[in-house]
Design a protein around this motif. Sequence first.
Motif, PDB file in Angstrom:
ATOM      1  N   GLY A 248      15.474  16.870 -16.972  1.00  0.00           N
ATOM      2  CA  GLY A 248      14.357  16.321 -16.198  1.00  0.00           C
ATOM      3  C   GLY A 248      14.801  15.813 -14.835  1.00  0.00           C
ATOM      4  O   GLY A 248      15.857  16.186 -14.325  1.00  0.00           O
ATOM      5  N   THR A 249      13.980  14.945 -14.268  1.00  0.00           N
ATOM      6  CA  THR A 249      14.200  14.445 -12.909  1.00  0.00           C
ATOM      7  C   THR A 249      13.973  12.953 -12.855  1.00  0.00           C
ATOM      8  O   THR A 249      13.030  12.435 -13.480  1.00  0.00           O
ATOM      9  N   ALA A 250      14.821  12.260 -12.109  1.00  0.00           N
ATOM     10  CA  ALA A 250      14.632  10.845 -11.812  1.00  0.00           C
ATOM     11  C   ALA A 250      14.474  10.701 -10.309  1.00  0.00           C
ATOM     12  O   ALA A 250      15.332  11.176  -9.548  1.00  0.00           O
ATOM     13  N   THR A 251      13.402  10.072  -9.870  1.00  0.00           N
ATOM     14  CA  THR A 251      13.155   9.828  -8.442  1.00  0.00           C
ATOM     15  C   THR A 251      13.081   8.340  -8.232  1.00  0.00           C
ATOM     16  O   THR A 251      12.263   7.662  -8.852  1.00  0.00           O
ATOM     17  N   ARG A 252      13.924   7.835  -7.363  1.00  0.00           N
ATOM     18  CA  ARG A 252      14.006   6.387  -7.117  1.00  0.00           C
ATOM     19  C   ARG A 252      13.609   6.112  -5.663  1.00  0.00           C
ATOM     20  O   ARG A 252      14.147   6.731  -4.742  1.00  0.00           O
ATOM     21  N   VAL A 253      12.672   5.180  -5.471  1.00  0.00           N
ATOM     22  CA  VAL A 253      12.207   4.857  -4.130  1.00  0.00           C
ATOM     23  C   VAL A 253      12.434   3.378  -3.860  1.00  0.00           C
ATOM     24  O   VAL A 253      12.367   2.537  -4.756  1.00  0.00           O
TER      25      VAL A 253
ATOM     26  N   GLU B  67      15.797  -5.729  -5.598  1.00  0.00           N
ATOM     27  CA  GLU B  67      17.129  -5.858  -5.018  1.00  0.00           C
ATOM     28  C   GLU B  67      16.954  -6.683  -3.749  1.00  0.00           C
ATOM     29  O   GLU B  67      16.607  -6.147  -2.691  1.00  0.00           O
ATOM     30  N   GLY B  68      17.119  -7.996  -3.885  1.00  0.00           N
ATOM     31  CA  GLY B  68      16.784  -8.889  -2.779  1.00  0.00           C
ATOM     32  C   GLY B  68      15.285  -8.853  -2.543  1.00  0.00           C
ATOM     33  O   GLY B  68      14.497  -9.024  -3.467  1.00  0.00           O
ATOM     34  N   GLY B  69      14.893  -8.600  -1.305  1.00  0.00           N
ATOM     35  CA  GLY B  69      13.474  -8.500  -0.986  1.00  0.00           C
ATOM     36  C   GLY B  69      12.934  -7.091  -1.053  1.00  0.00           C
ATOM     37  O   GLY B  69      11.814  -6.827  -0.602  1.00  0.00           O
ATOM     38  N   THR B  70      13.721  -6.179  -1.614  1.00  0.00           N
ATOM     39  CA  THR B  70      13.306  -4.783  -1.736  1.00  0.00           C
ATOM     40  C   THR B  70      12.815  -4.508  -3.152  1.00  0.00           C
ATOM     41  O   THR B  70      13.416  -4.966  -4.123  1.00  0.00           O
ATOM     42  N   VAL B  71      11.724  -3.767  -3.261  1.00  0.00           N
ATOM     43  CA  VAL B  71      11.246  -3.308  -4.560  1.00  0.00           C
ATOM     44  C   VAL B  71      11.762  -1.899  -4.796  1.00  0.00           C
ATOM     45  O   VAL B  71      11.662  -1.029  -3.921  1.00  0.00           O
ATOM     46  N   VAL B  72      12.324  -1.697  -5.965  1.00  0.00           N
ATOM     47  CA  VAL B  72      12.844  -0.388  -6.347  1.00  0.00           C
ATOM     48  C   VAL B  72      12.025   0.137  -7.515  1.00  0.00           C
ATOM     49  O   VAL B  72      11.831  -0.573  -8.509  1.00  0.00           O
TER      50      VAL B  72
ATOM     51  N   GLU C 161       0.829  -1.211   0.000  1.00  0.00           N
ATOM     52  CA  GLU C 161       0.000   0.000   0.000  1.00  0.00           C
ATOM     53  C   GLU C 161       0.858   1.255   0.000  1.00  0.00           C
ATOM     54  O   GLU C 161       0.594   2.213  -0.740  1.00  0.00           O
ATOM     55  N   ASP C 162       1.910   1.263   0.830  1.00  0.00           N
ATOM     56  CA  ASP C 162       2.796   2.433   0.888  1.00  0.00           C
ATOM     57  C   ASP C 162       3.478   2.667  -0.454  1.00  0.00           C
ATOM     58  O   ASP C 162       3.564   3.806  -0.930  1.00  0.00           O
ATOM     59  N   LEU C 163       3.956   1.591  -1.070  1.00  0.00           N
ATOM     60  CA  LEU C 163       4.662   1.736  -2.339  1.00  0.00           C
ATOM     61  C   LEU C 163       3.731   2.232  -3.437  1.00  0.00           C
ATOM     62  O   LEU C 163       4.089   3.139  -4.207  1.00  0.00           O
TER      63      LEU C 163
END
Length: 305
Positions: free
Chosen positions: A297-302, A245-250, A217-219
């Motif tokens: 432009g802009t790149a935003t990575r979460v 990246e492992g158990g992380t979603v990027v 939900e947060d993502l």
Amino acid sequence: MVDFVHEALLYRDDEEYLAGTVPFVRDGIAAGEPVLVAVPQRGIDLLRHALGGRAEHVEFLDMRRAGRNPGRIIPGVLAAFTDNAATTGRVRIVGEPVWPERTELEYPACVQHEAMVNTAFEDRCAWMLCPYDTANLAPEALRDAEATHPFVVEGQRRRPSAGYREPFLIADEFNRPLPSPPPDALTRRFDLDALAVTRRLVAGFAVETGLSADQVEDLVLAVNELTTNSVVHGGGFGTLLLWREGGTVVCEVRDAGRIASPMVGRRNPGASARGGYGVMLVNLLCDLVRVHTHEDGTATRVYVG
């Protein structure tokens, strides 16, 4: 009268850590000032023991959790405390956003945070003391501490920082390109009509990765804010990249817009502002947020995981 003080405390061991922080906290308690200690848990344990019964007058936060995303610290930790403090006078904060285990990916956002504290709190009555572990941090981290803090405390000596620099210059210096995404990253172009499809794509990807329902939900909410900003402020469309990246979603969102100020997303923009809430919400929701804005432009990575 506004009196904002931002100091770096350079310490080599537990003894120097306590010698610098305990009197600072005790003096705040004695003056009736609200006191926040936001440091890694080990520092909390040391201070609780040293303060004894006085510890009940202090608010403690594990910075490894509350400040895992450096972009969250100003709105979600520091401003949240000062805004809610029941005082019209000064507040005191011990805040340690940089520790030896910080990754190379996190570190530029840490330095930007420390620089932007000077702007975010310039009109507030607050005294912040930021411990830096000189025995275990890299030399460049200590140089950056001098650059982002107007004053430095070493043992019994307090001095103006010879290396202090204007906050926006520091923030611009650390506005660095992001590492290249993996070649197999899922890539989708989106516009206004594709926002709903994009949300479903992100949700499905996060579920497959094994994120919890709350993390999914947060993502999804964070990516929705970013893609909507792209449509409204970034030329009407953008590109989404997804990978694990492992158990992380990027998730990375690219568009043709530019973020004019590094303070965007780091504090509440106010009721009269046109935008700014979305980026702040992204910082509050995600484990790490990195932004690179440039001429095109802009790149935003979460990161959530």
